[in-house]
Write an enzyme that holds these catalytic residues in place. Sequence first.
Site, PDB file in Angstrom:
ATOM      1  N   ASP A  82       0.852  -1.187   0.000  1.00 50.59           N
ATOM      2  CA  ASP A  82       0.000   0.000   0.000  1.00 50.59           C
ATOM      3  C   ASP A  82       0.887   1.235   0.000  1.00 50.59           C
ATOM      4  OD1 ASP A  82       0.871  -0.618   2.670  1.00 50.59           O
ATOM      5  OD2 ASP A  82      -0.560   0.841   3.433  1.00 50.59           O
ATOM      6  N   GLU A 147      -0.173  -1.119   5.720  1.00 53.28           N
ATOM      7  CA  GLU A 147       0.953  -0.791   6.611  1.00 53.28           C
ATOM      8  C   GLU A 147       1.035   0.704   6.881  1.00 53.28           C
ATOM      9  OE1 GLU A 147       4.966   0.344   7.949  1.00 53.28           O
ATOM     10  OE2 GLU A 147       3.912   0.988   6.136  1.00 53.28           O
TER      11      GLU A 147
HETATM   12 ZN   LIG Z   1       6.885   2.074   4.154  1.00 56.57          ZN
END
Ligand SMILES: [Zn+2]
Length: 404
Positions: A82, A147
Amino acid sequence: MEKEIKLKIKELAKKYEKDIVKFAQKIIQTPSFSTKEEDLVKLIKKEMQKVGFDKVMIDRMGNILGFIGKGKKKIMVDAHIDTVGVGDPKAWKIDPFKGIIKNNTIYGRGTSDQKLSIASMVYAGKIIKELNLANDYTYIAVGSVQEEDCDGLPLLHIIKKEKIKPDYVVLTEPTNLSVYRGHRGRMEIKVVVKGKSCHASAPERGDNAVVKMSDIVKEITELNEKLKKDSFLGKGTVAVTYIECKTPSLNAVPDEATIYLDRRLTKGEDKKLAISQIKNLPSVKKYKAVVEILNYEATSWTGLKVGQEKYFPTWVMEENHPLVLAAVKAGKVALDKKPLVDKWVFSTNGVASCGRLRIPSVGFGPANEIYAHSINEQMPIDHLIKATVFYSTIGSFITEKQKR
Ligand SMILES: [Zn+2]
């Protein structure tokens, strides 16, 4: 590892350069903001299948995992796929979603932080398979989601909920091809203090929550100066990052004030300590302020509700830990010289693997972290090839060490 094998790995990484770069460009052309990674996950799945991974799966949270080998030791190599948004698109000199290459450098959102590592990891899988390297280990390439929103959460999900527990973790966030062995932890804290409202024309009748909070803010600023130092990780810090209050009107004394804190934790500092430091501030005690850790909650692209407490523990590996030594050896093969050993300034999924779960973890990634989240995000193409060599060899080095 024998010299011929090392040479063969480097030869193959060079041979697949065109495929790696083509795949990298497609990755940049497929936007993957946190919780919206579906298209990219499907692209990676296809490529993993194409290059011959033994097994490819998408877990319930939407992370993509590719497996090679049947060895007992599981080496999990993780790239979060992401990215953050692009901000003002007009501020970009080079289109963030075209995968444009200029002077052997690829540009775009996610080139440095950090979805392009998955291109190296997938082709490392192809090389591992082709040279039959994973006899003593299982290579697990992970493209993790969300994340940027909540570091560590995807790995926590894979290990705790999907029950896929690695023996070692390699993080591929940007290290500029150095070996990284830790970083400070962090947490997000909220402090609420109550007061009593009254007409602002006679403030003495009430109890002003903002005035009380200003005492607390002053003490937190003083606390920051006194926090623990560590020669490798740096100093623990605490900063007030947001303030708000509740008041019936602009002509009334506020009856509640809230601040939010960003706390960075160095070696030897944890949640218990950080919370007790705030709770023990004289003004927090005096005003009976409530101190709590924030929570993260979101829905993943697959529709799964996920969340956790916003506590991301510090982690640091000893310099002579077998995994760090194996990483240095793999780095030597990739770079033809000894890699630097250092630490990240920011936080990674290592807060879950090593910080929370104590699974040995180490970092090696292409690109320079200075370009992360910036409008000129970029990565030199040769970093992709060197990282491919690293991920192809690290498993052999760590299992080789174990056999002796
Ligand atoms: Zn990163």
